[in-house]
Motif scaffolding. Structure first.
Motif, PDB file in Angstrom:
ATOM      1  N   ASP A   1       2.407   1.690  -3.399  1.00 46.65           N
ATOM      2  CA  ASP A   1       1.395   2.169  -4.353  1.00 46.65           C
ATOM      3  C   ASP A   1       1.159   3.666  -4.183  1.00 46.65           C
ATOM      4  O   ASP A   1       1.099   4.415  -5.162  1.00 46.65           O
ATOM      5  CB  ASP A   1       0.061   1.445  -4.152  1.00 46.65           C
TER       6      ASP A   1
ATOM      7  N   ARG B   1       5.379   1.449  -6.745  1.00 45.27           N
ATOM      8  CA  ARG B   1       4.776   0.264  -7.350  1.00 45.27           C
ATOM      9  C   ARG B   1       3.593   0.716  -8.173  1.00 45.27           C
ATOM     10  O   ARG B   1       2.813   1.567  -7.745  1.00 45.27           O
ATOM     11  CB  ARG B   1       4.318  -0.710  -6.256  1.00 45.27           C
ATOM     12  N   LYS B   2       3.477   0.166  -9.353  1.00 46.09           N
ATOM     13  CA  LYS B   2       2.338   0.428 -10.224  1.00 46.09           C
ATOM     14  C   LYS B   2       1.741  -0.921 -10.608  1.00 46.09           C
ATOM     15  O   LYS B   2       2.431  -1.760 -11.175  1.00 46.09           O
ATOM     16  CB  LYS B   2       2.768   1.203 -11.460  1.00 46.09           C
ATOM     17  N   GLY B   3       0.464  -1.128 -10.250  1.00 43.30           N
ATOM     18  CA  GLY B   3      -0.123  -2.447 -10.432  1.00 43.30           C
ATOM     19  C   GLY B   3       0.599  -3.417  -9.513  1.00 43.30           C
ATOM     20  O   GLY B   3       0.747  -3.164  -8.328  1.00 43.30           O
ATOM     21  N   ASP B   4       1.083  -4.502 -10.067  1.00 41.52           N
ATOM     22  CA  ASP B   4       1.852  -5.469  -9.279  1.00 41.52           C
ATOM     23  C   ASP B   4       3.348  -5.346  -9.530  1.00 41.52           C
ATOM     24  O   ASP B   4       4.112  -6.211  -9.118  1.00 41.52           O
ATOM     25  CB  ASP B   4       1.399  -6.896  -9.615  1.00 41.52           C
ATOM     26  N   SER B   5       3.765  -4.291 -10.198  1.00 39.55           N
ATOM     27  CA  SER B   5       5.169  -4.158 -10.594  1.00 39.55           C
ATOM     28  C   SER B   5       5.865  -3.056  -9.797  1.00 39.55           C
ATOM     29  O   SER B   5       5.453  -1.894  -9.855  1.00 39.55           O
ATOM     30  CB  SER B   5       5.251  -3.844 -12.093  1.00 39.55           C
ATOM     31  N   TYR B   6       6.919  -3.448  -9.069  1.00 40.44           N
ATOM     32  CA  TYR B   6       7.725  -2.465  -8.370  1.00 40.44           C
ATOM     33  C   TYR B   6       8.588  -1.735  -9.382  1.00 40.44           C
ATOM     34  O   TYR B   6       9.141  -2.332 -10.302  1.00 40.44           O
ATOM     35  CB  TYR B   6       8.581  -3.127  -7.289  1.00 40.44           C
ATOM     36  N   GLN B   7       8.687  -0.435  -9.207  1.00 44.54           N
ATOM     37  CA  GLN B   7       9.399   0.419 -10.145  1.00 44.54           C
ATOM     38  C   GLN B   7      10.878   0.505  -9.783  1.00 44.54           C
ATOM     39  O   GLN B   7      11.231   0.551  -8.610  1.00 44.54           O
ATOM     40  CB  GLN B   7       8.798   1.829 -10.140  1.00 44.54           C
TER      41      GLN B   7
ATOM     42  N   GLU C   1       0.832  -1.206   0.000  1.00 40.08           N
ATOM     43  CA  GLU C   1       0.000   0.000   0.000  1.00 40.08           C
ATOM     44  C   GLU C   1       0.869   1.260   0.000  1.00 40.08           C
ATOM     45  O   GLU C   1       0.613   2.211  -0.745  1.00 40.08           O
ATOM     46  CB  GLU C   1      -0.931   0.024   1.214  1.00 40.08           C
TER      47      GLU C   1
END
Length: 140
Positions: free
Chosen positions: A72, A77-83, A69
């Protein structure tokens, strides 16, 4: 920040160094982030969001359960992908509140495997968790 703990540019922090980071330096750096981003970035901004997500700032609980959370909300994190660090914008006009400062690693190439992104996210979580405890101690 690296120089404040006696290391050279390009070195990495160990958790103990984050737990003992000089409060005076931390306040100065946070103040600059907050000031120059018009209140959108800074350690104190991240601490507020982390606590809003349910963290207790004790270095343990419930950090791992609120990490998705928190990530996000601040854009790590965007969607389930960590940036990765390269994916972040550092622009107060477009970035989510709290996106920076970031415990990131520079990884070149667009095709970074998911397993590498997850290791980066896990290390970012551990370092950030330790550092947020120091932010509480330094009363930011």
């Amino acid at each position: 920040m690296i120089r404040a703990v006696g290391k050279k540019s390009g070195d990495w922090f160990a958790p103990q160094e984050l737990l003992n980071f000089p409060c005076t330096d931390l306040r100065t750096i946070d103040g600059m982030w907050v000031n120059y981003s018009q209140g959108k970035f800074g350690f104190s901004v991240q601490k507020k969001i982390y606590v809003e997500c349910g963290a207790k700032l004790d270095g343990n609980s419930p950090g791992a359960t609120i990490w998705p959370e928190f990530s996000d909300r601040i854009g790590w994190r965007k969607g389930d992908s960590y940036q990765l660090y390269e994916d972040l914008k550092a622009n107060p006009s477009f970035s989510p509140t709290g996106e920076f400062p970031n415990f990131g690693w520079h990884l070149s190439g667009k095709d970074v495997p998911l397993s590498v992104k997850m290791r980066v996210a896990n290390m970012r979580f551990k370092l950030c968790r330790y550092f947020l405890v120091r932010i509480k101690t330094c009363e930011l």
